[in-house]
Scaffold this motif. Sequence first.
Motif, PDB file in Angstrom:
ATOM      1  N   VAL A  88       0.836  -1.202   0.000  1.00 57.36           N
ATOM      2  CA  VAL A  88       0.000   0.000   0.000  1.00 57.36           C
ATOM      3  C   VAL A  88       0.873   1.256   0.000  1.00 57.36           C
ATOM      4  CG1 VAL A  88      -1.649   1.369   1.336  1.00 57.36           C
ATOM      5  CG2 VAL A  88      -1.986  -1.105   1.078  1.00 57.36           C
ATOM      6  N   ALA A  89       1.848   1.303   0.898  1.00 56.18           N
ATOM      7  CA  ALA A  89       2.691   2.490   1.019  1.00 56.18           C
ATOM      8  C   ALA A  89       3.553   2.698  -0.227  1.00 56.18           C
ATOM      9  CB  ALA A  89       3.578   2.377   2.259  1.00 56.18           C
ATOM     10  N   LYS A  90       4.119   1.610  -0.755  1.00 54.25           N
ATOM     11  CA  LYS A  90       4.988   1.720  -1.930  1.00 54.25           C
ATOM     12  C   LYS A  90       4.217   2.246  -3.138  1.00 54.25           C
ATOM     13  CE  LYS A  90       8.659   1.160  -4.460  1.00 54.25           C
ATOM     14  NZ  LYS A  90       9.748   2.160  -4.379  1.00 54.25           N
ATOM     15  N   ILE A  91       3.018   1.756  -3.336  1.00 54.33           N
ATOM     16  CA  ILE A  91       2.205   2.178  -4.483  1.00 54.33           C
ATOM     17  C   ILE A  91       1.676   3.596  -4.289  1.00 54.33           C
ATOM     18  CG2 ILE A  91       0.050   1.743  -5.732  1.00 54.33           C
ATOM     19  CD1 ILE A  91       0.531  -1.270  -5.148  1.00 54.33           C
ATOM     20  N   CYS A  92       1.178   3.878  -3.112  1.00 54.87           N
ATOM     21  CA  CYS A  92       0.471   5.153  -2.887  1.00 54.87           C
ATOM     22  C   CYS A  92       1.389   6.327  -2.568  1.00 54.87           C
ATOM     23  CB  CYS A  92      -0.561   4.982  -1.778  1.00 54.87           C
ATOM     24  SG  CYS A  92      -1.898   3.846  -2.209  1.00 54.87           S
ATOM     25  N   MET A  93       2.619   6.057  -2.136  1.00 53.25           N
ATOM     26  CA  MET A  93       3.535   7.146  -1.822  1.00 53.25           C
ATOM     27  C   MET A  93       3.796   8.012  -3.054  1.00 53.25           C
ATOM     28  SD  MET A  93       7.285   6.832  -0.043  1.00 53.25           S
ATOM     29  CE  MET A  93       8.054   8.160   0.846  1.00 53.25           C
ATOM     30  N   SER A  94       3.937   7.383  -4.210  1.00 52.04           N
ATOM     31  CA  SER A  94       4.183   8.135  -5.445  1.00 52.04           C
ATOM     32  C   SER A  94       2.927   8.836  -5.950  1.00 52.04           C
ATOM     33  CB  SER A  94       4.717   7.196  -6.529  1.00 52.04           C
ATOM     34  OG  SER A  94       3.766   6.192  -6.832  1.00 52.04           O
ATOM     35  N   LEU A  95       1.773   8.517  -5.351  1.00 52.22           N
ATOM     36  CA  LEU A  95       0.508   9.132  -5.749  1.00 52.22           C
ATOM     37  C   LEU A  95       0.114  10.289  -4.833  1.00 52.22           C
ATOM     38  CD1 LEU A  95      -1.538   5.866  -6.427  1.00 52.22           C
ATOM     39  CD2 LEU A  95      -0.231   7.235  -8.073  1.00 52.22           C
ATOM     40  N   GLY A  96       0.915  10.525  -3.793  1.00 50.51           N
ATOM     41  CA  GLY A  96       0.641  11.648  -2.899  1.00 50.51           C
ATOM     42  C   GLY A  96       0.380  11.287  -1.458  1.00 50.51           C
ATOM     43  N   LEU A  97       0.363   9.994  -1.126  1.00 47.29           N
ATOM     44  CA  LEU A  97       0.228   9.594   0.269  1.00 47.29           C
ATOM     45  C   LEU A  97       1.550   9.850   0.986  1.00 47.29           C
ATOM     46  CD1 LEU A  97      -1.584   8.124   2.406  1.00 47.29           C
ATOM     47  CD2 LEU A  97      -0.406   6.018   1.739  1.00 47.29           C
ATOM     48  N   LEU A  98       1.497  10.463   2.154  1.00 48.96           N
ATOM     49  CA  LEU A  98       2.705  10.776   2.913  1.00 48.96           C
ATOM     50  C   LEU A  98       2.939   9.694   3.959  1.00 48.96           C
ATOM     51  CD1 LEU A  98       2.274  14.642   3.413  1.00 48.96           C
ATOM     52  CD2 LEU A  98       3.093  13.352   1.419  1.00 48.96           C
ATOM     53  N   CYS A  99       4.048   8.987   3.833  1.00 48.09           N
ATOM     54  CA  CYS A  99       4.323   7.806   4.662  1.00 48.09           C
ATOM     55  C   CYS A  99       5.552   8.041   5.532  1.00 48.09           C
ATOM     56  CB  CYS A  99       4.537   6.582   3.768  1.00 48.09           C
ATOM     57  SG  CYS A  99       3.185   6.258   2.619  1.00 48.09           S
ATOM     58  N   TYR A 100       5.449   7.640   6.805  1.00 41.68           N
ATOM     59  CA  TYR A 100       6.529   7.910   7.750  1.00 41.68           C
ATOM     60  C   TYR A 100       6.765   6.756   8.716  1.00 41.68           C
ATOM     61  CZ  TYR A 100       5.727  12.749   6.277  1.00 41.68           C
ATOM     62  OH  TYR A 100       5.567  13.884   5.533  1.00 41.68           O
ATOM     63  N   SER A 101       8.022   6.607   9.103  1.00 46.15           N
ATOM     64  CA  SER A 101       8.382   5.832  10.280  1.00 46.15           C
ATOM     65  C   SER A 101       8.308   6.803  11.453  1.00 46.15           C
ATOM     66  CB  SER A 101       9.805   5.267  10.131  1.00 46.15           C
ATOM     67  OG  SER A 101      10.298   4.790  11.362  1.00 46.15           O
ATOM     68  N   GLU A 102       7.438   6.513  12.411  1.00 44.58           N
ATOM     69  CA  GLU A 102       7.176   7.465  13.498  1.00 44.58           C
ATOM     70  C   GLU A 102       7.451   6.825  14.859  1.00 44.58           C
ATOM     71  OE1 GLU A 102       7.130  10.058  15.595  1.00 44.58           O
ATOM     72  OE2 GLU A 102       6.300  10.996  13.766  1.00 44.58           O
ATOM     73  N   PRO A 103       8.613   7.121  15.467  1.00 44.21           N
ATOM     74  CA  PRO A 103       8.969   6.495  16.746  1.00 44.21           C
ATOM     75  C   PRO A 103       8.043   6.879  17.901  1.00 44.21           C
ATOM     76  CG  PRO A 103      10.536   8.225  16.160  1.00 44.21           C
ATOM     77  CD  PRO A 103       9.677   7.995  14.959  1.00 44.21           C
ATOM     78  N   LYS A 104       7.342   8.006  17.792  1.00 47.46           N
ATOM     79  CA  LYS A 104       6.472   8.446  18.886  1.00 47.46           C
ATOM     80  C   LYS A 104       5.187   7.637  18.981  1.00 47.46           C
ATOM     81  CE  LYS A 104       8.234  13.177  19.003  1.00 47.46           C
ATOM     82  NZ  LYS A 104       7.925  14.616  18.800  1.00 47.46           N
ATOM     83  N   LEU A 105       4.979   6.674  18.066  1.00 44.46           N
ATOM     84  CA  LEU A 105       3.818   5.796  18.175  1.00 44.46           C
ATOM     85  C   LEU A 105       3.962   4.839  19.353  1.00 44.46           C
ATOM     86  CD1 LEU A 105       3.107   4.867  14.447  1.00 44.46           C
ATOM     87  CD2 LEU A 105       1.678   6.283  15.933  1.00 44.46           C
ATOM     88  N   LEU A 106       5.195   4.643  19.817  1.00 41.91           N
ATOM     89  CA  LEU A 106       5.444   3.781  20.972  1.00 41.91           C
ATOM     90  C   LEU A 106       6.089   4.588  22.083  1.00 41.91           C
ATOM     91  CD1 LEU A 106       6.884   0.512  19.350  1.00 41.91           C
ATOM     92  CD2 LEU A 106       4.585   0.862  20.252  1.00 41.91           C
ATOM     93  N   THR A 107       5.733   4.262  23.312  1.00 44.43           N
ATOM     94  CA  THR A 107       6.360   4.913  24.463  1.00 44.43           C
ATOM     95  C   THR A 107       7.633   4.189  24.874  1.00 44.43           C
ATOM     96  OG1 THR A 107       5.009   3.593  25.998  1.00 44.43           O
ATOM     97  CG2 THR A 107       4.157   5.748  25.320  1.00 44.43           C
ATOM     98  N   LYS A 108       7.796   2.945  24.425  1.00 39.74           N
ATOM     99  CA  LYS A 108       8.979   2.154  24.723  1.00 39.74           C
ATOM    100  C   LYS A 108       9.322   1.340  23.491  1.00 39.74           C
ATOM    101  CE  LYS A 108      10.809  -1.286  27.987  1.00 39.74           C
ATOM    102  NZ  LYS A 108      10.501  -2.142  29.161  1.00 39.74           N
ATOM    103  N   THR A 109      10.601   1.289  23.125  1.00 44.00           N
ATOM    104  CA  THR A 109      10.966   0.652  21.861  1.00 44.00           C
ATOM    105  C   THR A 109      12.018  -0.442  21.961  1.00 44.00           C
ATOM    106  OG1 THR A 109      12.682   2.320  21.447  1.00 44.00           O
ATOM    107  CG2 THR A 109      10.463   2.789  20.610  1.00 44.00           C
ATOM    108  N   ALA A 110      12.704  -0.554  23.060  1.00 44.88           N
ATOM    109  CA  ALA A 110      13.908  -1.376  23.120  1.00 44.88           C
ATOM    110  C   ALA A 110      13.672  -2.875  22.933  1.00 44.88           C
ATOM    111  CB  ALA A 110      14.631  -1.135  24.440  1.00 44.88           C
ATOM    112  N   VAL A 111      12.505  -3.377  23.314  1.00 45.23           N
ATOM    113  CA  VAL A 111      12.336  -4.838  23.347  1.00 45.23           C
ATOM    114  C   VAL A 111      11.582  -5.407  22.146  1.00 45.23           C
ATOM    115  CG1 VAL A 111      12.402  -4.907  25.850  1.00 45.23           C
ATOM    116  CG2 VAL A 111      10.204  -4.597  24.705  1.00 45.23           C
ATOM    117  N   PHE A 112      11.218  -4.554  21.162  1.00 50.09           N
ATOM    118  CA  PHE A 112      10.395  -5.042  20.067  1.00 50.09           C
ATOM    119  C   PHE A 112      11.173  -5.136  18.759  1.00 50.09           C
ATOM    120  CE2 PHE A 112       7.592  -2.306  22.755  1.00 50.09           C
ATOM    121  CZ  PHE A 112       7.049  -3.361  23.469  1.00 50.09           C
ATOM    122  N   ASP A 113      10.814  -6.097  17.958  1.00 48.63           N
ATOM    123  CA  ASP A 113      11.375  -6.226  16.620  1.00 48.63           C
ATOM    124  C   ASP A 113      10.286  -6.783  15.716  1.00 48.63           C
ATOM    125  OD1 ASP A 113      13.105  -6.070  14.559  1.00 48.63           O
ATOM    126  OD2 ASP A 113      14.466  -7.650  15.222  1.00 48.63           O
TER     127      ASP A 113
END
Length: 513
Positions: free
Chosen positions: A141-166
């Motif tokens: 979805v992101a790969k196709i729609c990004m070139s069509l005007g969808l703005l896609c981001y990696s957003e670290p603030k979606l999590l309050t803690k990040t160290a233990v997840f993969d």
Amino acid sequence: MIVVYHKNNRISTVVSAENKMVSFDKSATIASGLLQLATAFPKSKIVWCDEVCQEYINLKDVEFLFHHDKMMLSYSPGESAYFGRKIGYIEESPFIAINKKVSYPTWQMSSLVGVVHASLLLKIEGRIKSDNDFDYYLNSVAKICMSLGLLCYSEPKLLTKTAVFDGKKASVFTLFKFVKQHYKTRWVWLLFFNLLMYERSFPIVAFLNTAFFKSRNKKSIHVDAIAVNSSLKVVDKGSIDVIIPTIGRKEYLFNVLKDLAQQTHLPINVIIVEQNPSEHSVSELDYLTNQTWPFVIKHTFTHQMGVCNARNLALKQTESEWVFLADDDICIANYFIRNALDGISKYKNKAFTFSCLQENKKKVYEKIIQWSTFGSGCSIVNVREVQKIKFNEKYEFGFGEDADFGMQLRNQGIDILYLPSPEILHFKAPIGGFRTKPVFAWEKDSIQPKPSPTVQLFKILHLSHEQQKGYRMILFFKFYTKQSFKNPLRYYFNFRKQWNQSVFWANKLKERS
């Protein structure tokens, strides 16, 4: 807002913004479940979250982070994304090597946590397959729609803690499938050759398996109708300065100043850095003082050559809220600054590059999209952001300083959007006077570096190792037909020498203080 929790590739719980349970189809895939929820709640944000990080999802800030509907956010704190490092072999863009510490533009999404608006899901329903693999679906979805005007981001603030997840990782079969469905066919071949050459692997079955898949890029998808009503505020006073480095283009610069003087929204300061290497030379820009201008002109005259130095001198003198980085041989309509600020006010971004073409050149991009580079002579940026960085003078007289400046912006969390209008006309004026040909340290080498060491420097500083190797492979094939000798073995050894020479000098530039 609807929150979808999932486990083992199936939806486990759906909760509304009021913390009420929402019914869902337990037999559906996660992707299909999201589409069903989008139909039931067409005006809602749809949040997804893997149960492993349910305790740490930052729901209270979603409204702030997801500030308009034409966005897609996700986050995985792992070192690599779903497709891993190997995707770099076939894409050279800045969207591959993600800076996980800041909000960063990328089509690489994760099933761990994310958010999208229901209106986007409804636009792609029936046009992008609801894959069983949720990660694959999100990335598609992101790969196709990004070139069509969808703005896609990696957003670290979606999590309050990040160290233990993969996040989950794709197999080599999945990687080849994705490349076949989202890139031109030649990239499947290049991926195979890169894995063979650089990783000593022979994924022939995965390569042949791509024959069973068709491109997803031919489907008719339109996201233009999705409203952009950002809740952020980035334009306050709307004040703007203009910086222009110049050398020996007196008449062209005069015309630029006349364009600026006729703007319906006038700049506060026009900052001109004039260069002339002659020791006893003085400024030739007499019209700066013998004519009246409706803005303050800050004029710096220097004997030191170099556009990087000139722009850095100018940036230090900015005082307004925004800065227009301009060239000395452009033409803009009298509504340019006013319309530019309107576009900035709508999208609430802090860096924009504008369409800047020569006369009669056809515009390739007609949509507002996330830009993969930066135009140092056709961009408007928030002043507070540019004051934290500067043009890297290691690129002086070479190539790559504008792309490097763009990467500095991205790495401090500032995305760069391309605006197709208002447009800038670029005259590409003949080189002005007072110029001396720069002498590079490698000019007298018997083996000339290829690519240019400044180009190589950019690759070393900002691309992943796989992206650098993929670029090398493309360059190898690209220049073969342009050589005077056609013996493949001779060409290979000569190319390797030139590449190594380029890396050597790029590292010398990198070490230079």
